[in-house]
Design an enzyme around this catalytic site. Structure first.
Site, short mmCIF file in Angstrom:
data_model
loop_
_atom_site.label_atom_id
_atom_site.label_comp_id
_atom_site.label_asym_id
_atom_site.label_seq_id
_atom_site.Cartn_x
_atom_site.Cartn_y
_atom_site.Cartn_z
N GLY A 69 0.29 -19.55 3.49
CA GLY A 69 1.20 -20.22 2.57
C GLY A 69 0.46 -21.01 1.51
O GLY A 69 0.74 -20.91 0.31
N GLN A 119 -4.31 -14.38 11.87
CA GLN A 119 -3.98 -14.53 13.28
C GLN A 119 -3.00 -13.48 13.82
O GLN A 119 -3.03 -13.21 15.04
CB GLN A 119 -3.47 -15.95 13.54
CG GLN A 119 -4.55 -16.99 13.32
CD GLN A 119 -4.13 -18.39 13.68
OE1 GLN A 119 -3.47 -18.62 14.67
NE2 GLN A 119 -4.53 -19.36 12.85
N CYS A 121 4.56 -17.21 15.58
CA CYS A 121 4.72 -15.85 16.08
C CYS A 121 5.34 -15.85 17.48
O CYS A 121 4.67 -15.54 18.47
CB CYS A 121 3.41 -15.10 16.08
SG CYS A 121 3.64 -13.31 16.29
N ASP A 156 4.70 -22.86 8.84
CA ASP A 156 4.95 -23.39 10.17
C ASP A 156 5.25 -24.87 10.20
O ASP A 156 5.95 -25.35 11.10
CB ASP A 156 3.75 -23.10 11.08
CG ASP A 156 3.49 -21.62 11.27
OD1 ASP A 156 4.32 -20.80 10.82
OD2 ASP A 156 2.46 -21.27 11.87
N LYS A 190 8.53 -18.88 12.83
CA LYS A 190 7.28 -19.30 12.18
C LYS A 190 6.30 -18.13 12.22
O LYS A 190 5.52 -17.98 13.15
CB LYS A 190 6.74 -20.53 12.88
CG LYS A 190 7.69 -21.72 12.78
CD LYS A 190 7.13 -22.95 13.46
CE LYS A 190 8.13 -24.10 13.41
NZ LYS A 190 8.45 -24.57 12.05
N CYS A 217 9.13 -9.86 13.04
CA CYS A 217 8.36 -9.98 14.27
C CYS A 217 8.10 -8.56 14.77
O CYS A 217 8.93 -7.99 15.48
CB CYS A 217 9.13 -10.79 15.32
SG CYS A 217 8.13 -11.16 16.77
#
Length: 437
Positions: free
Chosen positions: A36, A65, A183, A317, A325, A361
């Site tokens: 972000g 990540q 996540c 997040d 998030k 997701c």
């Protein structure tokens, strides 16, 4: 004066130097250089030029990540998930390699760990989430040893797959905390990948695969959760709902859980334990005037502007946005935030851009199997990009997520040019069957 921060780029034989003056003011200060923060600072620093945008980030490495599930599942090398921070920092932005300890929105300043202050006209908070390892007794001491691991740790993610490969049978336990987390599909993904690995390694018949989640169901959005639950049932994954990990006794290889419905305490022996740790807002945000009651940056869920301080924005997040998030959510959030903030910087009155809660997701359920979940976290309704039923297991979706999306991340999101798949979705909308509309 701030001391100069020198960062040696791992892939170049040179040093880039970033330095600022004490109490210097910037048009825009961005806190955090995750996806972000970099997306926003890349676009704004290109627009405003040098010495106008500062990025405050202490780390000298940037991690992709979302790839860590693949690393933990033995499908990607860890080195593919990391680059030197200096190599992804926008060249027109000024990098202050320090840690924010205090936010002072009444005086338009942030305070650094050395006590010095940086002023701003506009502030963008993109500080990510704080992992609270200490909230599970014994977790920090057990992590990375004797079959205890977490794909949320830069160190233990490298040990997850070796532990899975060394597993000879017994109880393989996976957890989901009683907090928001980045996540939220990740704990489920590694459960499915490990279960498949146990089958391939010939130890599944002597293995109990146990998924203990604090939630009341396997996945928050039923459109995909029902499919995921069916797969868990078919593969013999034992689901224990409203069950929270509270302690690890590494010496006896025993985990303690609390049932949050009736407060019952149970002890579970383990031979392999994957922990998704408790998480929460960074302390310096929680303690500031920017925080809501839960400690997140209190922003309007559509415009991403702070609900009290008009010159403050947040995304990702650390924000109060009521959606999952994920890095995918940040793509859409970044586009909206930049549109609204650029209008502010130019003094233009526009109809504010609005964020619809889009997130994704990608639910990995096997080495070549993925359910591409895309939805609005605000409505729980699907926001699917492709003109197919994305609840179906797909090796094509797995390839896209594993090989193509990382390139979009490094080459599109971080430099500010990729703001999500909405344009692709709209272009393909006419091909979508009526029963999937």
């Amino acid at each position: 004066m701030f001391t100069a921060s020198r960062v040696r780029l791992a892939n170049q034989f040179k040093v880039r130097t970033f330095a600022t003056q004490a109490n210097k003011n910037f048009r825009v200060v961005v806190v955090g250089a995750g996806p972000g923060g970099l997306s926003v600072s890349s676009t704004l620093s290109e627009l405003l030029g040098k010495d106008q945008v500062a990025v405050i980030e202490p780390s000298d490495k940037h991690y992709y990540q979302p790839l860590w599930t693949y690393v933990g599942g033995g499908l990607k090398d860890f080195n593919e998930s990391v680059k030197p921070m200096g190599s992804v920092m926008p060249s027109e932005a000024e990098w202050i390699q320090d840690r924010v300890t205090k936010l002072d929105p009444d005086n338009n300043q942030v305070e650094l760990s050395n006590g010095e202050r940086v002023g701003y006209d506009y502030l963008v908070v993109a500080a990510g989430i704080q992992i609270n390892w200490d909230q599970v007794k014994g977790l920090k001491e057990a992590l990375g040893k004797d079959g205890v691991t977490s794909n949320y740790s830069v160190d233990s993610v490298k040990k997850t797959y070796p532990f899975i490969q060394d597993f000879k049978g017994g109880n393989a336990v996976f957890t989901f905390p009683n907090t928001p987390l980045k996540c939220p599909g990740a704990p489920t993904k590694i459960t499915f990948l490990a279960e498949e690995a146990f089958r391939l390694n010939g130890v599944r018949d002597k293995t109990n695969v146990i998924y203990n989640t604090s939630l009341g169901k396997i996945f928050g959005v039923d459109h995909y959760g029902k499919v995921l639950q069916r797969l868990a049932d078919e593969r013999g994954i034992q689901m224990n709902f409203q069950t929270e990990l509270i302690e690890i006794d590494a010496a006896n290889k025993e985990a303690t859980f609390r049932n949050n419905a009736n407060q019952a305490i149970t002890k579970q022996p383990y031979d392999f334990l994957h922990v998704a740790p408790p998480q929460g807002p960074p302390s310096f945000i929680k303690e500031s005037k920017l925080a809501d009651a839960a400690g997140w940056v209190d922003v309007n869920k559509e415009t991403l502007r702070h609900n009290k301080y008009a010159n403050v924005y947040a995304l990702g997040d650390c924000s109060s946005l009521p959606t999952s998030k994920t890095a995918a959510a940040i793509t859409g959030e970044s586009g909206v935030l930049k549109t609204n903030l650029i209008a502010d910087l130019k003094g233009e009155k526009i109809e504010a851009a609005t964020y619809d809660g889009y997130t994704s997701c990608p639910l990995i359920v096997g080495r070549q199997q993925l359910i591409l979940a895309e939805f609005s976290g605000y409505t729980g309704q699907p926001l699917e990009t492709f003109p197919v039923d994305q609840r179906q297991i797909s090796n094509v979706s797995q390839y896209i997520n594993k090989e193509i999306i990382p390139s979009l991340y490094w080459g599109g999101l971080l430099n500010g040019t990729w703001t999500g798949p909405s344009k692709v979705r709209n272009a393909l909308k006419c091909f979508r069957p009526a029963n999937l509309a």
